[in-house]
Design an enzyme around this catalytic site. Structure first.
Site, PDB file in Angstrom:
ATOM      1  N   GLN A  76      48.024 -28.856  -0.602  1.00 56.77           N
ATOM      2  CA  GLN A  76      48.191 -28.022   0.592  1.00 56.77           C
ATOM      3  C   GLN A  76      49.381 -27.067   0.408  1.00 56.77           C
ATOM      4  OE1 GLN A  76      45.939 -27.963   2.938  1.00 56.77           O
ATOM      5  NE2 GLN A  76      46.938 -26.535   4.320  1.00 56.77           N
ATOM      6  N   VAL A  95      46.835 -21.184   7.656  1.00 58.27           N
ATOM      7  CA  VAL A  95      46.938 -22.321   6.735  1.00 58.27           C
ATOM      8  C   VAL A  95      47.843 -23.361   7.387  1.00 58.27           C
ATOM      9  CG1 VAL A  95      47.577 -23.091   4.422  1.00 58.27           C
ATOM     10  CG2 VAL A  95      46.720 -20.767   4.750  1.00 58.27           C
ATOM     11  N   ALA A  96      47.352 -24.594   7.439  1.00 53.49           N
ATOM     12  CA  ALA A  96      48.136 -25.660   8.068  1.00 53.49           C
ATOM     13  C   ALA A  96      49.356 -26.002   7.214  1.00 53.49           C
ATOM     14  CB  ALA A  96      47.272 -26.898   8.254  1.00 53.49           C
ATOM     15  N   SER A 101      47.666 -31.013   7.883  1.00 51.20           N
ATOM     16  CA  SER A 101      46.264 -30.703   7.608  1.00 51.20           C
ATOM     17  C   SER A 101      45.447 -31.973   7.580  1.00 51.20           C
ATOM     18  CB  SER A 101      46.119 -30.004   6.255  1.00 51.20           C
ATOM     19  OG  SER A 101      44.745 -29.949   5.904  1.00 51.20           O
ATOM     20  N   HIS A 103      42.830 -32.287   6.142  1.00 52.41           N
ATOM     21  CA  HIS A 103      42.217 -32.426   4.823  1.00 52.41           C
ATOM     22  C   HIS A 103      42.911 -33.500   3.998  1.00 52.41           C
ATOM     23  CE1 HIS A 103      39.185 -29.222   4.877  1.00 52.41           C
ATOM     24  NE2 HIS A 103      40.006 -28.618   5.723  1.00 52.41           N
ATOM     25  N   ASP A 110      35.416 -28.704   5.198  1.00 48.42           N
ATOM     26  CA  ASP A 110      34.857 -27.428   5.627  1.00 48.42           C
ATOM     27  C   ASP A 110      33.475 -27.331   4.994  1.00 48.42           C
ATOM     28  OD1 ASP A 110      37.372 -26.970   6.693  1.00 48.42           O
ATOM     29  OD2 ASP A 110      38.056 -25.932   4.897  1.00 48.42           O
ATOM     30  N   GLU A 159      37.735 -23.556  14.733  1.00 49.50           N
ATOM     31  CA  GLU A 159      37.239 -23.548  13.341  1.00 49.50           C
ATOM     32  C   GLU A 159      35.834 -24.123  13.334  1.00 49.50           C
ATOM     33  OE1 GLU A 159      39.768 -25.481  10.483  1.00 49.50           O
ATOM     34  OE2 GLU A 159      41.419 -24.068  10.817  1.00 49.50           O
ATOM     35  N   HIS A 162      34.871 -26.545  10.299  1.00 51.07           N
ATOM     36  CA  HIS A 162      35.662 -27.731   9.938  1.00 51.07           C
ATOM     37  C   HIS A 162      35.186 -28.963  10.709  1.00 51.07           C
ATOM     38  CE1 HIS A 162      39.653 -29.711   8.847  1.00 51.07           C
ATOM     39  NE2 HIS A 162      39.237 -30.468   9.848  1.00 51.07           N
TER      40      HIS A 162
END
Ligand SMILES: [Zn+2]
Length: 192
Positions: A76, A95-96, A101, A103, A110, A159, A162
């Site tokens: 990230q 962007v986190a 995030s 993720h 995503d 989003e 996502h």
């Protein structure tokens, strides 16, 4: 044991050494990559649920794939730096920050699509595949994690690409109770 309803956001970040259990490789990705050595990894149960979702979507004529899934804290950082170089300070708006995030949980991804055999990540919210996901993802234990109009709750902009695995039980409960964010689910869980 993996907590599939875990809450990660700006107020509840993960530490830089958090790595989820049970990451497995997702074999189907063919799009461009910031780092070509980066493998697409997803938590095991999440991937099993995704295969079921994908099969159901295919039966309706849609080919949905995972585009970007697990990102380590360090990855990230790389993504953020990549976009900072390209777009400057604006990068912070899309962007986190590392640790915030989803993720990093291995439970979020995503989506991208195959259309007429061609890969595309050029999506919009009106595409039938996206509408299909909105209608059906919960049946397989997934939620749209950052729905439209919930930025003040989730801290993230809408989003539509996502998705987050929370498990079938939680997804069903959220669906039946009309709860659209994981933040509200946790609030309700705490007050029960
Ligand atoms: Zn995402």
């Amino acid at each position: 044991m993996m907590k599939y309803d875990m809450l990660v956001n700006k107020e509840n970040p993960l530490s830089n050494d958090y790595v989820p259990e049970g990451l497995v490789e997702y074999p189907e990705y063919n799009g461009p990559k910031i780092d070509p050595t980066h493998k697409t990894l997803v938590e095991k149960e999440t991937l099993e649920a995704f295969w079921e979702l994908q099969a159901a979507a295919k039966a309706d004529g849609y080919h949905i794939i995972i585009d970007s899934a697990y990102r380590s804290y360090d990855y990230q950082v790389k993504v953020l730096n990549h976009w900072l170089e390209k777009e400057g300070e604006k990068a912070y708006t899309f962007v986190a920050m590392p640790g915030t995030s989803e993720h990093q949980t291995g439970l979020a991804f995503d989506i991208a699509l195959y259309r007429n055999g061609e890969y595309t990540d050029d999506l919009n919210e009106k595409m039938p595949e996206i509408l299909w996901m909105n209608e059906n993802a919960w049946r397989f234990g997934f939620i749209l994690r950052y729905p439209k109009g919930t930025q003040d709750i989730t801290g993230f902009k809408y989003e539509y690409w996502h998705f987050r695995y929370v498990g079938r039980e939680v997804a069903l409960m959220m669906h039946d109770d009309g709860i659209v964010t994981l933040e509200e689910y946790h609030q309700r869980k705490r007050s029960r």
